[in-house]
Design an enzyme around this catalytic site. Structure first.
Site, short mmCIF file in Angstrom:
data_model
loop_
_atom_site.label_atom_id
_atom_site.label_comp_id
_atom_site.label_asym_id
_atom_site.label_seq_id
_atom_site.Cartn_x
_atom_site.Cartn_y
_atom_site.Cartn_z
N GLY A 67 47.85 31.06 25.08
CA GLY A 67 46.93 30.05 25.59
C GLY A 67 47.53 29.33 26.78
N LYS A 96 44.47 43.16 27.86
CA LYS A 96 43.27 43.64 27.17
C LYS A 96 42.28 42.52 26.92
CE LYS A 96 40.65 46.52 25.08
NZ LYS A 96 39.79 47.25 26.01
N LYS A 140 36.71 51.17 36.76
CA LYS A 140 37.62 52.00 35.95
C LYS A 140 38.69 52.59 36.84
CE LYS A 140 36.94 51.06 32.97
NZ LYS A 140 36.26 50.19 32.06
N TRP A 181 52.19 37.84 28.85
CA TRP A 181 51.49 38.17 30.09
C TRP A 181 51.50 36.86 30.87
CZ3 TRP A 181 47.05 36.64 32.71
CH2 TRP A 181 46.57 37.53 33.67
C1 F6R Z 1 37.69 46.64 32.19
C2 F6R Z 1 37.83 45.67 31.13
C3 F6R Z 1 37.53 44.26 31.42
C4 F6R Z 1 36.76 43.63 30.24
C5 F6R Z 1 36.58 42.12 30.47
C6 F6R Z 1 35.77 41.50 29.35
O1 F6R Z 1 37.98 47.94 31.76
O2 F6R Z 1 38.20 46.01 30.04
O3 F6R Z 1 36.82 44.11 32.60
O4 F6R Z 1 35.53 44.27 30.11
O5 F6R Z 1 37.83 41.51 30.53
O6 F6R Z 1 36.37 41.67 28.12
P1 F6R Z 1 35.57 41.49 26.78
O7 F6R Z 1 34.53 42.55 26.72
O8 F6R Z 1 36.59 41.64 25.69
O9 F6R Z 1 34.96 40.12 26.81
#
Ligand code: F6R
Length: 608
Positions: free
Chosen positions: A101, A603, A485, A74
């Site tokens: 990283g 993700k 979303k 990415w």
């Molecule tokens: C939206 C989404 C992102 C995560 C954000 C935090 O659908 O998935 O906005 O919520 O990148 O990610 P975490 O919860 O893994 O710290």
């Protein structure tokens, strides 16, 4: 972001590497590449685009080797091109390396390398590492890696192979997750366990500053100065089926439909049989500490931040605790006020979000107690926090967070109940609240009966250019989440607002072409939100309302109503978000979008 898999062992590497990296494609998917040692050379194959493109290139190639590394990218530094794809190799084509990283001082290091005659071919920050390893190499890869890492500032998870040492794979971690899988006469390296659980459930989580040397039948972990470190082998609890689609068209849809179960899993074993006591294993020996807390700051990003806003309302309403909710990225660069009895609540599905991790490090430096609400056991945030609550929602693969969000709300509710209990605030109300909580999974299940209608509404509005989401009280963060979303997976522009705030600007956007989603359940702000609906109707806006079952009045005021069961205000977001998740899913599918891998997103955001 990105994903890494490495393999060394008795089996052929290629199929294991490709199967593993496909499981990580959701982490980054603009290019990918593999390197193995075969026929006395480093064979390195890359492709731009999805991993299926790499598979085409690999067809009939790289089949014999028992050692290799693979990467899905990415882009952060340099466009998603062939030459920027990993693995990167040194000048002599003897060393291959994959990296997650960001190397912060890479410009300086690049100039230094170029002055010494190294030819760098890509625009990436990563390539400098492989050239430094080359410049330090004197017959021992691990020593060369160690010396090279001393030059580097930034975050890395690395896997490296050298042509002259074909029986050895070296991996190192600093600020980017890396896990070693232990098989029978084989070892795996990965940035996410879902890539390897098909092969082994026994893993070792590397910590920052650690380096591991793997052969087919040995593993040696040291720190950067060669001091041996003994590591604990842990067993992963997830099974293979949990990371497959189980017949659903997309992971996102599977994860939406899993919620009755994941919500039950989040609650499992956390109450006494008469519902009178909430038991949270991760807070068991922290009662004294938690009792001393008089203010909380919630730090998180994205969807987790929205859950944090709901947590703020809960802790204020049910605990009387002052709470602030901060974007982790802002918190870390301010000079936040952390007093002696301030608790930081870090919310993160992945447990690897760079900004949230940095925020808790900053808070700890200032002496705060850090409580994490995390899904991934063994993640950096889970390990660096003082205590916490795991979601137990299973792996979330779809890039858009769904089941983690609802489990985060449940966890915040459990935390609130636990704090009430240990601070002597619990009353008869508490048993009633737990009873209501336990009803929520089957209430979520019942909302799925509306899916046909949600699909019909999606068809009507799928070509919209803009959609507004409005809610009040506990449903205001749900409006934000609904809008996020939609925009992230369908690329329709959407905004969430507190419904009353609309009059202060956004109402200027409303005309007959503007669909407005109102979350208008029968809660403390119900009558107010009806007035807000009237304001939109008066300007020709088309209203889709999420309303409480039995509310026949509202159907006379709006174009479409989606009913949800009633519960207490604090738990309503778990129910009201479900139709919004489905609405965005269907619109995105109808628009031909790749919902599990939306453009530009990854993700787990492990870079700033
Ligand atoms: C939206 C989404 C992102 C995560 C954000 C935090 O659908 O998935 O906005 O919520 O990148 O990610 P975490 O919860 O893994 O710290």
């Amino acid at each position: 972001m990105c994903g890494i898999v490495g393999y060394i062992g008795k089996n052929k590497a290629k199929s294991i590497l490709v199967a593993g990296i496909k499981k990580l494609e959701y982490r980054g998917y603009d290019s990918s590449g593999l390197a193995v040692i075969e026929d006395g050379v480093i064979l390195c194959k890359k492709a731009v685009g999805r991993i299926s493109e790499l598979e085409k290139v690999l067809d009939g190639n790289c089949d014999e080797s028992n050692i290799g590394i693979i990467h899905t990218r990415w882009a952060t530094h340099g466009a998603p091109t062939y030459k920027n794809a990993h693995p990167h190799v040194d000048c002599a084509n003897k060393i291959a390396l994959v990296h997650n990283g960001i190397i912060e001082n890479y410009n300086y290091l690049k100039t230094k390398l170029q002055k010494n005659g190294h030819i760098l071919k890509s625009e990436t920050d990563t390539e400098v590492i492989v050239h430094f390893i080359e410049s330090y190499y004197e017959g021992n890869l691990e020593d060369a890696v160690r010396n090279a890492l001393k030059e580097i500032e930034g975050a890395y998870g690395l896997a490296i192979i050298h042509l002259d040492e074909p029986e050895k794979l070296v991996a190192a971690r600093h600020g980017s997750p890396l896990i070693i899988g232990i098989g029978n006469e084989e070892y795996f390296v990965t940035s996410d366990v879902s890539a390897i659980i098909e092969y082994t459930k026994n893993v070792v989580y590397l910590d920052d500053g650690e380096l591991v040397v793997l052969t087919k039948d040995s593993m040696k972990t040291t720190d950067i100065d060669s001091l041996p470190i003994s590591k604990r082998i842990e067993e992963i609890q997830w099974d293979v089926n949990q990371v497959q689609k189980s017949g659903y068209e997309h992971f996102m849809l599977k994860e939406i439909y899993e919620q009755p179960q994941t919500l039950r899993d989040t609650m499992l074993g956390r109450f006494t049989t008469d519902n009178s006591v909430v038991r949270l294993g991760g807070l068991q020996d922290k009662c004294e500490l938690l009792r001393s807390i008089n203010r909380s700051v919630i730090v998180a990003c994205g969807t987790s931040w929205h859950a944090g806003l709901i947590g703020e309302y809960m802790l204020e309403e049910l605990m009387g605790m002052p709470v602030e909710v901060e974007y982790a990225s802002e918190f870390r660069y301010r000079d936040p006020i952390i007093e002696k009895n301030t608790m930081i609540i870090a919310i993160s599905q992945s447990g690897e979000t760079a900004d949230t991790l940095a925020a808790i490090r900053e808070a700890k430096r200032k002496g705060a107690v850090v409580l994490a609400i995390c899904n991934v056991v063994g993640s950096s945030i889970a390990r660096e926090s003082d205590c916490g609550i795991f979601l137990h929602a299973g792996p979330e693969i779809g890039v858009a967070s769904t089941k983690a969000f609802t489990s985060q709300i449940v966890s915040l509710f459990l935390l609130t109940m636990h704090l009430r209990q240990i601070s002597g605030k619990a009353t008869d109300l508490d048993k009633e609240l737990v009873k209501k909580l336990k009803e929520v999974p089957s209430q979520v299940q019942s909302i799925f009966n509306n899916d046909k209608k949600i699909k019909e509404i999606s068809r009507i509005y799928k070509d919209s250019s803009n959609i507004l989401y409005l809610g009040r009280g506990y449903n205001y963060p749900v409006a934000l989440e609904g809008a996020l979303k939609l925009k992230e997976i369908s690329y329709i522009h959407a905004e969430g607002y507190p419904a009353a705030e609309m009059k202060h600007g956004p109402i200027a956007l409303v005309d007959k072409n503007m669909p407005v989603v109102f979350i208008a359940t029968k809660d403390a702000t119900y009558s107010k939100i009806l007035s807000n609906i009237e304001e939109i109707r008066a300007r020709g806006g088309k209203v889709i309302a999420i309303a409480s079952e039995g509310d026949s009045e509202i159907s006379k005021m709006v174009e479409h109503v989606l009913y949800i069961p009633e519960t207490v205000d604090a738990l309503t977001p778990i129910l009201s978000v479900i139709p919004l998740q489905l609405l965005s899913y269907h619109m995105a599918v109808m628009r031909g979008c790749d919902v599990d891998k939306p453009r530009n997103l990854a993700k787990s955001v492990t870079v700033e």
